[in-house]
Enzyme design. Structure first.
Site, PDB file in Angstrom:
ATOM      1  N   THR A  15       8.407  -4.495  -9.535  1.00  0.00           N
ATOM      2  CA  THR A  15       7.237  -3.912  -8.996  1.00  0.00           C
ATOM      3  C   THR A  15       7.239  -1.457  -8.812  1.00  0.00           C
ATOM      4  OG1 THR A  15       8.147  -3.362  -6.624  1.00  0.00           O
ATOM      5  CG2 THR A  15       6.482  -5.252  -6.859  1.00  0.00           C
ATOM      6  N   ASP A  16       6.549  -1.191  -8.833  1.00  0.00           N
ATOM      7  CA  ASP A  16       6.507   0.122  -8.693  1.00  0.00           C
ATOM      8  C   ASP A  16       5.916   0.738  -7.780  1.00  0.00           C
ATOM      9  OD1 ASP A  16       3.927   0.694  -7.638  1.00  0.00           O
ATOM     10  OD2 ASP A  16       3.183   0.859  -9.565  1.00  0.00           O
ATOM     11  N   LEU A  17       6.300   1.773  -7.500  1.00  0.00           N
ATOM     12  CA  LEU A  17       6.531   3.269  -6.161  1.00  0.00           C
ATOM     13  C   LEU A  17       5.913   2.487  -5.232  1.00  0.00           C
ATOM     14  CD1 LEU A  17       7.346   5.113  -4.046  1.00  0.00           C
ATOM     15  CD2 LEU A  17       6.655   6.507  -5.243  1.00  0.00           C
ATOM     16  N   GLY A  65       3.948  -1.025  -4.724  1.00  0.00           N
ATOM     17  CA  GLY A  65       4.125  -1.574  -4.513  1.00  0.00           C
ATOM     18  C   GLY A  65       3.901  -2.905  -5.381  1.00  0.00           C
ATOM     19  N   ILE A  66       2.901  -2.324  -6.060  1.00  0.00           N
ATOM     20  CA  ILE A  66       2.068  -3.534  -7.323  1.00  0.00           C
ATOM     21  C   ILE A  66       3.298  -3.383  -8.834  1.00  0.00           C
ATOM     22  CG2 ILE A  66      -0.059  -3.250  -5.679  1.00  0.00           C
ATOM     23  CD1 ILE A  66      -0.483  -1.171  -8.690  1.00  0.00           C
TER      24      ILE A  66
END
Length: 129
Positions: A14-16, A18-19
């Site tokens: 995930t990225d910052l 949250g996806i």
């Protein structure tokens, strides 16, 4: 032929926000293709060592439809659309609970160690048909 491969989304995917980071879908479908080839009884390391043939991605068309999030359970569905001695065309859908959230059309070329065209032997090609 249709192949299904399950995957769970980990925090590292995930990225910052949250996806799932967009490039990780390409990793998911790459892993699913590798598992499909393995399930067909093809040892890619042996194929390279004995016949100097590898699969290389030539083209990817990607459609991001909905985000996946941490701990989602996904399934990558891979379908072989066309197979020739030098090219495979596949559709790959990443699904969550039966809904496609990412769709890709992938073209693979078969090449040798020098980057030139290499043909799959007929007995191997028949596994993709």
């Amino acid at each position: 032929m249709t192949h299904h491969w399950p995957i769970r989304v980990y925090y590292e995917d995930t990225d910052l926000a949250g996806i799932v980071y967009y490039a990780n879908y390409l990793k998911f479908i790459e892993r699913a293709r590798s598992e499909m080839v393995r399930d067909l009884g093809i040892d890619q390391a042996a194929l390279k060592a004995t016949q100097d043939i590898v699969f290389a991605v030539r083209r990817v068309e990607a459609d991001y439809r909905a985000p996946a999030k941490f701990d989602d359970e996904l399934v990558v569905e891979t379908k072989i659309l066309r197979a020739s001695p030098v090219r495979l065309e596949l559709s790959q859908d990443v699904m969550r609970a039966g809904t496609v959230i990412f769709a890709a059309k992938v073209t693979l070329a078969t090449i040798n160690g020098q980057g030139g065209v290499a043909k799959l032997p007929p007995e191997m090609l028949s596994k993709f048909c």
